[in-house]
Design a protein around this motif. Structure first.
Motif, PDB file in Angstrom:
ATOM      1  N   VAL A  80       0.869  -1.187   0.000  1.00 26.82           N
ATOM      2  CA  VAL A  80       0.000   0.000   0.000  1.00 26.82           C
ATOM      3  C   VAL A  80       0.902   1.231   0.000  1.00 26.82           C
ATOM      4  O   VAL A  80       1.462   1.590   1.039  1.00 26.82           O
ATOM      5  CB  VAL A  80      -0.930   0.022   1.233  1.00 26.82           C
ATOM      6  CG1 VAL A  80      -1.776   1.288   1.228  1.00 26.82           C
ATOM      7  CG2 VAL A  80      -1.815  -1.214   1.268  1.00 26.82           C
ATOM      8  N   PRO A  81       1.106   1.879  -1.157  1.00 32.17           N
ATOM      9  CA  PRO A  81       1.955   3.075  -1.201  1.00 32.17           C
ATOM     10  C   PRO A  81       1.261   4.254  -0.510  1.00 32.17           C
ATOM     11  O   PRO A  81       0.050   4.434  -0.633  1.00 32.17           O
ATOM     12  CB  PRO A  81       2.115   3.349  -2.706  1.00 32.17           C
ATOM     13  CG  PRO A  81       1.638   2.107  -3.395  1.00 32.17           C
ATOM     14  CD  PRO A  81       0.620   1.505  -2.493  1.00 32.17           C
ATOM     15  N   ILE A  82       2.053   5.038   0.205  1.00 30.43           N
ATOM     16  CA  ILE A  82       1.525   6.190   0.943  1.00 30.43           C
ATOM     17  C   ILE A  82       2.422   7.397   0.678  1.00 30.43           C
ATOM     18  O   ILE A  82       3.651   7.304   0.791  1.00 30.43           O
ATOM     19  CB  ILE A  82       1.484   5.900   2.459  1.00 30.43           C
ATOM     20  CG1 ILE A  82       0.529   4.738   2.755  1.00 30.43           C
ATOM     21  CG2 ILE A  82       1.068   7.137   3.237  1.00 30.43           C
ATOM     22  CD1 ILE A  82       0.581   4.267   4.198  1.00 30.43           C
ATOM     23  N   LEU A  83       1.814   8.504   0.330  1.00 31.03           N
ATOM     24  CA  LEU A  83       2.554   9.754   0.170  1.00 31.03           C
ATOM     25  C   LEU A  83       2.703  10.390   1.541  1.00 31.03           C
ATOM     26  O   LEU A  83       1.723  10.840   2.142  1.00 31.03           O
ATOM     27  CB  LEU A  83       1.814  10.688  -0.791  1.00 31.03           C
ATOM     28  CG  LEU A  83       2.494  12.025  -1.118  1.00 31.03           C
ATOM     29  CD1 LEU A  83       3.861  11.800  -1.755  1.00 31.03           C
ATOM     30  CD2 LEU A  83       1.609  12.853  -2.035  1.00 31.03           C
ATOM     31  N   ALA A  84       3.917  10.398   2.041  1.00 32.44           N
ATOM     32  CA  ALA A  84       4.172  10.847   3.414  1.00 32.44           C
ATOM     33  C   ALA A  84       4.295  12.370   3.499  1.00 32.44           C
ATOM     34  O   ALA A  84       4.499  13.058   2.497  1.00 32.44           O
ATOM     35  CB  ALA A  84       5.450  10.198   3.934  1.00 32.44           C
ATOM     36  N   LYS A  85       4.131  12.873   4.721  1.00 33.07           N
ATOM     37  CA  LYS A  85       4.338  14.293   5.031  1.00 33.07           C
ATOM     38  C   LYS A  85       3.589  15.207   4.062  1.00 33.07           C
ATOM     39  O   LYS A  85       4.154  16.137   3.470  1.00 33.07           O
ATOM     40  CB  LYS A  85       5.831  14.619   5.017  1.00 33.07           C
ATOM     41  CG  LYS A  85       6.636  13.814   6.019  1.00 33.07           C
ATOM     42  CD  LYS A  85       8.117  14.125   5.947  1.00 33.07           C
ATOM     43  CE  LYS A  85       8.907  13.285   6.949  1.00 33.07           C
ATOM     44  NZ  LYS A  85      10.364  13.544   6.865  1.00 33.07           N
ATOM     45  N   ALA A  86       2.298  14.933   3.913  1.00 34.34           N
ATOM     46  CA  ALA A  86       1.494  15.693   2.959  1.00 34.34           C
ATOM     47  C   ALA A  86       1.393  17.162   3.317  1.00 34.34           C
ATOM     48  O   ALA A  86       1.055  17.995   2.458  1.00 34.34           O
ATOM     49  CB  ALA A  86       0.092  15.077   2.870  1.00 34.34           C
ATOM     50  N   ASP A  87       1.664  17.522   4.570  1.00 35.13           N
ATOM     51  CA  ASP A  87       1.599  18.929   4.964  1.00 35.13           C
ATOM     52  C   ASP A  87       2.770  19.740   4.399  1.00 35.13           C
ATOM     53  O   ASP A  87       2.803  20.960   4.547  1.00 35.13           O
ATOM     54  CB  ASP A  87       1.549  19.072   6.489  1.00 35.13           C
ATOM     55  CG  ASP A  87       2.632  18.273   7.205  1.00 35.13           C
ATOM     56  OD1 ASP A  87       3.122  17.291   6.618  1.00 35.13           O
ATOM     57  OD2 ASP A  87       2.981  18.619   8.343  1.00 35.13           O
ATOM     58  N   ALA A  88       3.715  19.051   3.738  1.00 37.08           N
ATOM     59  CA  ALA A  88       4.819  19.760   3.083  1.00 37.08           C
ATOM     60  C   ALA A  88       4.425  20.209   1.682  1.00 37.08           C
ATOM     61  O   ALA A  88       5.209  20.887   1.005  1.00 37.08           O
ATOM     62  CB  ALA A  88       6.055  18.866   3.012  1.00 37.08           C
ATOM     63  N   LEU A  89       3.211  19.837   1.242  1.00 43.37           N
ATOM     64  CA  LEU A  89       2.763  20.143  -0.108  1.00 43.37           C
ATOM     65  C   LEU A  89       1.452  20.921  -0.072  1.00 43.37           C
ATOM     66  O   LEU A  89       0.682  20.815   0.882  1.00 43.37           O
ATOM     67  CB  LEU A  89       2.546  18.850  -0.904  1.00 43.37           C
ATOM     68  CG  LEU A  89       3.735  17.881  -1.009  1.00 43.37           C
ATOM     69  CD1 LEU A  89       3.275  16.573  -1.628  1.00 43.37           C
ATOM     70  CD2 LEU A  89       4.864  18.491  -1.813  1.00 43.37           C
ATOM     71  N   THR A  90       1.206  21.672  -1.127  1.00 44.76           N
ATOM     72  CA  THR A  90      -0.097  22.319  -1.273  1.00 44.76           C
ATOM     73  C   THR A  90      -1.089  21.292  -1.819  1.00 44.76           C
ATOM     74  O   THR A  90      -0.699  20.212  -2.277  1.00 44.76           O
ATOM     75  CB  THR A  90      -0.015  23.501  -2.243  1.00 44.76           C
ATOM     76  OG1 THR A  90       0.293  23.010  -3.564  1.00 44.76           O
ATOM     77  CG2 THR A  90       1.057  24.491  -1.811  1.00 44.76           C
TER      78      THR A  90
END
Length: 251
Positions: free
Chosen positions: A116-126
């Motif tokens: 299950v791929p997860i995009l981490a630290k989403a708060d670093a992106l808009t």
């Protein structure tokens, strides 16, 4: 030591991928569960990350091997199942998509375990950047032929509603999460979140983080993940039996 004899940075800083196991007891809707979390600190941190996935692949294989031995033994009633049922693979947000290491790891593991791929630290992106990263990652997974776990929805009488929900879930993938174990105060409520100079990020807010969706999907698919592991194990078991038969014939 002369300059010629000094080790290179890659040699002086060896890979330090470790396998750590933590077992916790949780209660979900009155049901007691024993959950084992296998972490891999040091993965991808070395200067030379060639084959840094091998200890993880070997660990997954070792659990299959141990289960096969226990299943082939005399006491088969109380077999301890330590097989890995799901791999949560965190993708760095600091790039345009998958790194070569990400591709190498998932191609090596996708036939061994449900990924299950997860995009981490989403708060670093808009929000726009998150959407672009998700689209790019989906395209690259398809391009490289990487098989990931599919969160299929339950059957419904309303086919139109089912298709709509399925599309929404696919657009949500890979899940972009913000994580925190710190309780903070936001608008008079105590929530799990992160404090920044400009405000508070609530990690369970579905408008900015897919953490709650990921949690609900994993919960709903817990048995299915175990079933997929069993299917993978059956292939492993068949291969072991065929190898044993070949060895007997050769002898």
């Amino acid at each position: 030591i002369s300059p010629a004899a000094q080790p290179s940075p890659a040699q002086s800083l060896p890979q330090t991928v470790k396998i750590t196991k933590t077992t916790v007891k949780i209660v979900e809707e009155g049901m007691k569960l024993i959950l084992t979390i296998v972490d891999t600190p040091g993965f991808g941190d070395a200067l030379n990350n060639s084959y840094c996935w091998k200890p993880i692949a070997e660990y997954v294989d070792q659990q299959f091997e141990q289960y096969f031995r226990d299943e082939s033994g005399l006491n088969r009633k109380n077999i301890l199942d330590n097989r890995v049922h799901c791999c949560l693979y965190f993708i760095s947000p600091f790039g345009h998509g998958l790194r070569p290491l990400d591709v190498e790891f998932m191609k090596a593991l996708h036939q061994r375990v449900s990924i299950v791929p997860i995009l981490a630290k989403a708060d670093a992106l808009t929000a726009v950047e998150v959407a672009i990263r998700k689209c790019r990652i989906r395209d690259e997974l398809e391009h490289y032929g990487i098989q990931i776990y599919q969160f299929a929805l339950s059957e419904s009488d309303d086919e139109e509603e089912l298709r709509k929900q399925d599309l929404e879930l696919k657009m949500c993938f890979p899940f972009a999460v913000i994580a925190s174990n710190t309780v903070v105060e936001k608008e008079g409520k105590r929530v799990l979140g992160r404090i920044y100079p400009w405000g508070v990020v609530e990690v369970e807010d579905p408008s900015i983080s897919d953490l709650m969706i990921l949690r609900l999907e994993l919960k709903a698919h817990m048995q299915r993940l175990k079933d997929v592991t069993q299917e993978t194990y059956e292939n492993y078991r068949m291969q072991c039996l065929q190898n044993m038969t070949l060895m007997v014939v050769k002898d």
